[in-house]
Scaffold this motif. Structure first.
Motif, PDB file in Angstrom:
ATOM      1  N   GLU B  59       8.513  -3.436 -13.485  1.00  0.00           N
ATOM      2  CA  GLU B  59       9.257  -2.975 -14.668  1.00  0.00           C
ATOM      3  C   GLU B  59       8.922  -3.816 -15.896  1.00  0.00           C
ATOM      4  OE1 GLU B  59      13.338  -2.967 -13.382  1.00  0.00           O
ATOM      5  OE2 GLU B  59      13.082  -1.089 -12.259  1.00  0.00           O
ATOM      6  N   ALA B  60       8.850  -5.133 -15.675  1.00  0.00           N
ATOM      7  CA  ALA B  60       8.531  -6.028 -16.792  1.00  0.00           C
ATOM      8  C   ALA B  60       7.144  -5.726 -17.355  1.00  0.00           C
ATOM      9  CB  ALA B  60       8.616  -7.484 -16.332  1.00  0.00           C
ATOM     10  N   PHE B  61       6.171  -5.518 -16.450  1.00  0.00           N
ATOM     11  CA  PHE B  61       4.801  -5.236 -16.895  1.00  0.00           C
ATOM     12  C   PHE B  61       4.724  -3.891 -17.610  1.00  0.00           C
ATOM     13  CE2 PHE B  61       1.707  -8.121 -14.373  1.00  0.00           C
ATOM     14  CZ  PHE B  61       2.551  -9.200 -14.543  1.00  0.00           C
ATOM     15  N   ALA B  62       5.519  -2.929 -17.141  1.00  0.00           N
ATOM     16  CA  ALA B  62       5.495  -1.596 -17.758  1.00  0.00           C
ATOM     17  C   ALA B  62       5.940  -1.670 -19.220  1.00  0.00           C
ATOM     18  CB  ALA B  62       6.398  -0.640 -16.975  1.00  0.00           C
ATOM     19  N   GLN B  63       6.821  -2.635 -19.517  1.00  0.00           N
ATOM     20  CA  GLN B  63       7.300  -2.812 -20.891  1.00  0.00           C
ATOM     21  C   GLN B  63       6.271  -3.530 -21.768  1.00  0.00           C
ATOM     22  OE1 GLN B  63      10.463  -1.620 -21.586  1.00  0.00           O
ATOM     23  NE2 GLN B  63      10.502  -0.974 -19.437  1.00  0.00           N
ATOM     24  N   ALA B  64       5.464  -4.393 -21.144  1.00  0.00           N
ATOM     25  CA  ALA B  64       4.564  -5.250 -21.928  1.00  0.00           C
ATOM     26  C   ALA B  64       3.292  -4.491 -22.280  1.00  0.00           C
ATOM     27  CB  ALA B  64       4.222  -6.510 -21.133  1.00  0.00           C
ATOM     28  N   PRO B  65       3.024  -4.321 -23.592  1.00  0.00           N
ATOM     29  CA  PRO B  65       1.839  -3.536 -24.002  1.00  0.00           C
ATOM     30  C   PRO B  65       0.535  -4.154 -23.489  1.00  0.00           C
ATOM     31  CG  PRO B  65       2.827  -4.716 -25.881  1.00  0.00           C
ATOM     32  CD  PRO B  65       3.768  -4.886 -24.742  1.00  0.00           C
ATOM     33  N   HIS B  66       0.529  -5.457 -23.267  1.00  0.00           N
ATOM     34  CA  HIS B  66      -0.654  -6.168 -22.771  1.00  0.00           C
ATOM     35  C   HIS B  66      -1.226  -5.526 -21.500  1.00  0.00           C
ATOM     36  CE1 HIS B  66      -3.131  -9.837 -22.455  1.00  0.00           C
ATOM     37  NE2 HIS B  66      -2.991  -9.685 -21.147  1.00  0.00           N
ATOM     38  N   PHE B  67      -0.335  -4.982 -20.668  1.00  0.00           N
ATOM     39  CA  PHE B  67      -0.795  -4.505 -19.359  1.00  0.00           C
ATOM     40  C   PHE B  67      -1.200  -3.036 -19.337  1.00  0.00           C
ATOM     41  CE2 PHE B  67       1.519  -8.384 -18.520  1.00  0.00           C
ATOM     42  CZ  PHE B  67       0.562  -9.058 -17.763  1.00  0.00           C
ATOM     43  N   ASN B  68      -1.237  -2.430 -20.534  1.00  0.00           N
ATOM     44  CA  ASN B  68      -1.760  -1.064 -20.620  1.00  0.00           C
ATOM     45  C   ASN B  68      -3.198  -0.998 -20.139  1.00  0.00           C
ATOM     46  OD1 ASN B  68       0.602  -0.194 -21.671  1.00  0.00           O
ATOM     47  ND2 ASN B  68      -0.084  -0.180 -23.819  1.00  0.00           N
ATOM     48  N   GLU B  69      -3.898  -2.082 -20.379  1.00  0.00           N
ATOM     49  CA  GLU B  69      -5.319  -2.072 -20.023  1.00  0.00           C
ATOM     50  C   GLU B  69      -5.573  -2.733 -18.670  1.00  0.00           C
ATOM     51  OE1 GLU B  69      -8.030  -2.914 -23.120  1.00  0.00           O
ATOM     52  OE2 GLU B  69      -7.289  -1.094 -24.121  1.00  0.00           O
ATOM     53  N   TYR B  70      -4.590  -2.650 -17.815  1.00  0.00           N
ATOM     54  CA  TYR B  70      -4.742  -3.189 -16.459  1.00  0.00           C
ATOM     55  C   TYR B  70      -4.621  -2.061 -15.439  1.00  0.00           C
ATOM     56  CZ  TYR B  70      -4.602  -8.187 -17.613  1.00  0.00           C
ATOM     57  OH  TYR B  70      -4.903  -9.433 -18.076  1.00  0.00           O
ATOM     58  N   TYR B  71      -5.492  -2.111 -14.415  1.00  0.00           N
ATOM     59  CA  TYR B  71      -5.270  -1.258 -13.252  1.00  0.00           C
ATOM     60  C   TYR B  71      -4.102  -1.866 -12.486  1.00  0.00           C
ATOM     61  CZ  TYR B  71     -10.214  -0.141 -14.133  1.00  0.00           C
ATOM     62  OH  TYR B  71     -11.408   0.208 -14.684  1.00  0.00           O
ATOM     63  N   SER B  72      -3.239  -1.034 -11.938  1.00  0.00           N
ATOM     64  CA  SER B  72      -2.139  -1.526 -11.116  1.00  0.00           C
ATOM     65  C   SER B  72      -2.313  -0.954  -9.714  1.00  0.00           C
ATOM     66  CB  SER B  72      -0.816  -1.065 -11.731  1.00  0.00           C
ATOM     67  OG  SER B  72       0.204  -1.107 -10.768  1.00  0.00           O
ATOM     68  N   LEU B  73      -2.490  -1.823  -8.728  1.00  0.00           N
ATOM     69  CA  LEU B  73      -2.832  -1.361  -7.378  1.00  0.00           C
ATOM     70  C   LEU B  73      -1.880  -1.943  -6.340  1.00  0.00           C
ATOM     71  CD1 LEU B  73      -6.611  -2.177  -7.841  1.00  0.00           C
ATOM     72  CD2 LEU B  73      -5.663   0.142  -7.764  1.00  0.00           C
ATOM     73  N   GLU B  74      -1.205  -1.075  -5.614  1.00  0.00           N
ATOM     74  CA  GLU B  74      -0.370  -1.531  -4.497  1.00  0.00           C
ATOM     75  C   GLU B  74      -1.284  -1.777  -3.291  1.00  0.00           C
ATOM     76  OE1 GLU B  74       2.840  -1.961  -5.366  1.00  0.00           O
ATOM     77  OE2 GLU B  74       2.147  -1.140  -7.283  1.00  0.00           O
ATOM     78  N   MET B  75      -1.098  -2.893  -2.618  1.00  0.00           N
ATOM     79  CA  MET B  75      -1.975  -3.216  -1.495  1.00  0.00           C
ATOM     80  C   MET B  75      -1.867  -2.191  -0.357  1.00  0.00           C
ATOM     81  SD  MET B  75      -4.021  -5.692  -1.999  1.00  0.00           S
ATOM     82  CE  MET B  75      -4.150  -5.256  -3.728  1.00  0.00           C
ATOM     83  N   THR B  76      -0.699  -1.579  -0.231  1.00  0.00           N
ATOM     84  CA  THR B  76      -0.548  -0.577   0.830  1.00  0.00           C
ATOM     85  C   THR B  76      -1.320   0.709   0.516  1.00  0.00           C
ATOM     86  OG1 THR B  76       1.509  -0.011  -0.300  1.00  0.00           O
ATOM     87  CG2 THR B  76       1.699  -1.339   1.692  1.00  0.00           C
ATOM     88  N   ASP B  77      -1.751   0.846  -0.723  1.00  0.00           N
ATOM     89  CA  ASP B  77      -2.462   2.074  -1.117  1.00  0.00           C
ATOM     90  C   ASP B  77      -3.972   1.950  -0.992  1.00  0.00           C
ATOM     91  OD1 ASP B  77      -0.123   3.301  -1.684  1.00  0.00           O
ATOM     92  OD2 ASP B  77      -0.263   3.066  -3.874  1.00  0.00           O
ATOM     93  N   VAL B  78      -4.465   0.741  -0.750  1.00  0.00           N
ATOM     94  CA  VAL B  78      -5.927   0.594  -0.698  1.00  0.00           C
ATOM     95  C   VAL B  78      -6.341   0.183   0.723  1.00  0.00           C
ATOM     96  CG1 VAL B  78      -6.360   0.145  -3.135  1.00  0.00           C
ATOM     97  CG2 VAL B  78      -5.706  -1.746  -1.659  1.00  0.00           C
ATOM     98  N   SER B  79      -7.509   0.650   1.120  1.00  0.00           N
ATOM     99  CA  SER B  79      -7.991   0.417   2.490  1.00  0.00           C
ATOM    100  C   SER B  79      -8.468  -1.021   2.673  1.00  0.00           C
ATOM    101  CB  SER B  79      -9.149   1.359   2.769  1.00  0.00           C
ATOM    102  OG  SER B  79     -10.271   0.970   1.987  1.00  0.00           O
ATOM    103  N   GLY B  80      -8.702  -1.394   3.892  1.00  0.00           N
ATOM    104  CA  GLY B  80      -9.226  -2.729   4.210  1.00  0.00           C
ATOM    105  C   GLY B  80     -10.558  -2.979   3.532  1.00  0.00           C
ATOM    106  N   THR B  81     -11.417  -1.960   3.537  1.00  0.00           N
ATOM    107  CA  THR B  81     -12.720  -2.100   2.883  1.00  0.00           C
ATOM    108  C   THR B  81     -12.538  -2.347   1.387  1.00  0.00           C
ATOM    109  OG1 THR B  81     -13.692  -0.610   4.500  1.00  0.00           O
ATOM    110  CG2 THR B  81     -14.938  -0.962   2.468  1.00  0.00           C
TER     111      THR B  81
END
Lengths: 354, 354
Positions: B59-81
């Motif tokens: 929530e904090a990052f969603a408010q901060a304009p700085h993080f618009n240019e960041y990919y946001s990745l949940e570890m459960t969503d990405v494979s081991g590879t």
């Protein structure tokens, strides 16, 4: 005097010609052992007699127009390095390389035939051809023999045939040798199993430099052992059939190696090529081993810019004496390894740019 | 979801930029360990608490304009590879590569900074730069830390500084690491003797992949061990002085290697290049070893078409996960070895043609 520069310049030219079966057969060599009637055999002759034999042969050759196009070289006039060079160029034998008084060699300007004087026999005549060309070599040898025969009487016995210093050469005095490059059979360790049955047929398998030499870079010489009781034609027919059979097995082994070996086989070939085209020093054994693998790559179409004949010439050219006389290397092993590496790079890369 | 394709496409781009000292230093990394005030440390938190921490940070990052240019990745969503790939790209740690619930990573679009959520600490912030660029990386990290600090209160103690799950990170929470490539010192086996005095100064030398990893391809990470009782500036000043000293010794060793090693050293370099540009399959260890030697050749002017930065990127690119995600290799080791060889050939040859 030293070796004529044209002889040095042309020493691998005949080998670099495209020739029948040059994917497997490097070269074909036939030789006759002959002696001049009325003189003792060389091993039993005094130095005075050897001198006289040398003189008689010299006078006879001077009369024969055929020998106008031959270099005439006294062994006492050429250095050890130069004799080594001629041995590498297959113009003289290992025995002749040792040098000695009253010994000489006549070499045709195209280097395809030569006559050694006072080796084991008074006369050793040979003809060389690139690839597998027994008939053509034999034709040249027969002509050379007739030419000399017109000028000098050969020691001949109606029942035994041509008389020779060693009884193993009696009869035809013929040795026909075919230098084969068998990387795939060598890899499968099948050359040894080939050799045994050949022996029973009066044939033999030798290494790169003839008797008692090793199979440098998977090169093997197949030749007749028996000279007596068979005609020249019979000997060469048997040899030809044998060479054809070995050639077939080698080509089969090569294609099997690449289909079954898959990427691993291709990888080995390309890595060898990579080392050859980049090394800054390389010894003779390693160069031969790697060039063997490049041969397999030529068959497989990896190197469209390389030819088997070119490879055959390159194998000859990286020999120590050739590096010294043709490419200015010194006598130090390391210096030769550097010149060898540079030459291989140049030749493989120059061919790559064509 | 899988990894954003632009992230995969750009994973080595920052490394391939020419950068200060890139002949010896591959990259500079600084990270801060931070925790969100009012929550238990991650190793002691229940899964519910971890969820809440993840949510608060999100929530904090969603408010901060700085993080618009960041990919946001949940570890459960990405494979081991994919996690392995991010580990190779230095975006996540070995621990984070294991994945897990409520764990996530934010990655800047240029891949030069990232924030791990719920690794050992709630927040691990890092900045990466190619070559030796401590000040620049620190500037980016400080900005990132301030940005997050505006949105979330950090756990902080007036005397101990920033509080961390493990006491070894207490204080500044800083780890500054410099990845060095030291082929010449490794060859002289001098790296071990460098490591001991560093330890006494609160610095340490680790392998390619951080703690407990080996020195793959002569890569060594120099970093601070002590985080408490020294300011960020003091830590980085000491590290910089040390890296400069090692760099000098490495360059000295390289030039000695080539002047004293003569043809043998050049030969080794060129043969390595020859194998790399011709092999049809190559495993990771061999590739790293040979690329190490190519590095020495770049210094010596052997390969004017290659750059140190390009080599740094290539070393990153031949890692298994990169071969799978960027170059379509399968999970089989042999298949990756084939793709790795092909990629190295392509890159070294494409650069050769420029």
């Amino acid at each position: 005097m030293s070796l004529p520069s044209t002889l040095v310049q042309n020493s691998v030219q005949w080998l670099s010609e495209a020739a029948p079966c040059d994917a497997v057969v490097v070269s074909t060599r036939v030789r006759f052992a002959r002696n001049v009637a009325g003189h003792p055999f060389a091993p039993h002759a005094t130095s005075l007699i050897l001198q006289r034999v040398r003189r008689d042969i010299g006078e006879a050759f001077a009369q024969a127009p055929h020998f106008n196009e031959y270099y005439s070289l006294e062994m006492t006039d050429v250095s050890g390095t130069e004799r080594g060079f001629m041995k590498e160029a297959r113009l003289v034998s290992k025995e002749m390389e040792r040098g000695g008084a009253s010994r000489a060699v006549y070499v045709a300007h195209d280097l395809r035939s030569s006559v050694m004087v006072n080796e084991e026999d008074h006369l050793r005549l040979q003809a060389l051809e690139p690839g597998f060309q027994l008939a053509r070599a034999q034709e040249a040898l027969t002509q050379l023999e007739a030419e000399i025969g017109r000028a000098l009487p050969y020691a001949f016995h109606p029942r035994l045939g041509y008389l020779t210093a060693c009884p193993t050469n009696l009869g035809t005095g013929l040795r026909a040798s075919v230098m084969m490059h068998l990387p795939a059979l060598a890899l499968k360790r099948e050359v040894e199993s080939l050799a045994a049955p050949l022996q029973r047929q009066g044939l033999t398998v030798r290494g790169f430099h003839g008797e008692n030499s090793d199979h440098t870079g998977d090169h093997f010489q197949v030749s007749n052992e028996v000279t007596l009781g068979r005609s020249v034609e019979e000997i060469e027919e048997l040899l030809a059939a044998t060479v054809n059979a070995i050639m077939e097995r080698e080509m089969e082994a090569r294609s099997l190696l690449l289909t079954k070996g898959g990427v691993a086989a291709l990888d080995t070939i390309w890595r060898s090529y990579g080392v050859l085209t980049n090394a800054r020093k390389i010894d003779s054994n390693e160069a031969m081993k790697l060039l063997s693998r490049v041969r397999l790559g030529i068959d497989h179409g990896c190197f469209p810019h390389l030819t088997h004949a070119g490879l055959n010439a390159l194998v000859a050219e990286v020999q120590p004496g050739h590096l010294v006389l043709r490419h200015g290397a010194g006598e130090e092993t390391e210096e030769r390894d550097i010149v060898r590496a540079s030459l291989i790079r140049q030749i493989l890369t120059a061919q790559a740019q064509q």
